[in-house]
Design an enzyme around this catalytic site. Sequence first.
Site, mmCIF file in Angstrom:
data_model
loop_
_atom_site.group_PDB
_atom_site.id
_atom_site.type_symbol
_atom_site.label_atom_id
_atom_site.label_comp_id
_atom_site.label_asym_id
_atom_site.label_seq_id
_atom_site.Cartn_x
_atom_site.Cartn_y
_atom_site.Cartn_z
ATOM 1 N N SER A 138 2.754 -6.874 2.646
ATOM 2 C CA SER A 138 2.929 -8.322 2.532
ATOM 3 C C SER A 138 1.709 -9.115 2.989
ATOM 4 C CB SER A 138 4.173 -8.770 3.317
ATOM 5 O OG SER A 138 4.120 -8.306 4.649
ATOM 6 N N HIS A 188 1.425 -11.852 8.147
ATOM 7 C CA HIS A 188 1.350 -12.781 7.020
ATOM 8 C C HIS A 188 0.248 -13.814 7.233
ATOM 9 C CE1 HIS A 188 5.897 -11.881 6.197
ATOM 10 N NE2 HIS A 188 5.105 -10.862 5.931
#
Length: 255
Positions: A138, A188
Site C-alpha cells: 500500500s 501510507h
Amino acid sequence: MEDLLGSYIIFLILLFVETKGIPPVTLAIIILNMFIFLSPALGVGEVCLSVSTTLYGCEWQRLALAPLHHIDLDHLGFNMASLVWKGSRLERRIGSARFTFSICSFGLLTGLTYLLIKATLSFLLSDRFNLDCAVGFSGILFALKVINNGHSCDGNIPGPFHIKKRDACWAELVLIHLLSPRSSFVGHLAGILVGLAYVMGPLRMMINWITGKETSSVRFAECCQLSRNGHPDRDSDGDCQSTCLPRHRRQRRRC
C-alpha cells in the site's frame, strides 16, 4: 479460503476485460504477490519492516520483501485491485521498462522513509515505535496515486466535499486509517512523500538520469491546453487527451 480466492481471481478477470488488458509489468506484480501469499516461504514476522529489525538489526532484505507480503486475503485483495487501476494507468503512460525501475525505486524509498519517520518518532516520543512492523504494497500504491493525480488535469473528486485531485491522497490517508485502524498510517504517509518527491522533481530527475527522459507523457500543468471555447481538452477519466502531446511538442509555449 479457496472460494474467496476464486472470487478474487474472477474479479481480476472482469477488471482485465473492463480495462482492455492489464499491462505486463502490473500483471506480473499481481501474480507475484498472489503466488507469495499462497506459497509463503517466510512468515510475516520474518519480513515485516521495523526499525529494530531492519535498521538496528541490519536485515536490509526486508526492504524488498515487506511490500510483497500481506497479512490476509482482504489485505492482498484490496491492494492488488488498487494496483490494477493505478499501475495500469502509469505503466501505459511511461512504458514498462521505466515503470519497472520506478516501482523498485518507490519500494526502496518508501521503506527507507518509513524507517526514518519511525526512528524519529521513537527518538522524540517513545521507544515503542522501534517495534512497529509493517508489510504490504500500500505504501507504493500511495506513491502511484500521487503521481497519477499529478498527471491528471486539475479538478475535484466527485462527492460532497469538493476535494481536488492533487489533494485526494491526504483525504484517503485519513479515511483509510479511520476505517482500518490497524493499517500503517506511517507507511501510507511514506508513500505519499515519495510520490511528491517524484512529482515535484528530485526523484523524477534521478529516474530520468538513469532510464532516460520521460517522453510518453507530460505533467498536468503542461498538458491541459485550452480549446477554442476556453475549456481544457479532457478524456473520459479527466486526463488530458493524448492528442495534446504532439501539439505540446510543436507549440510548447501554448500548453
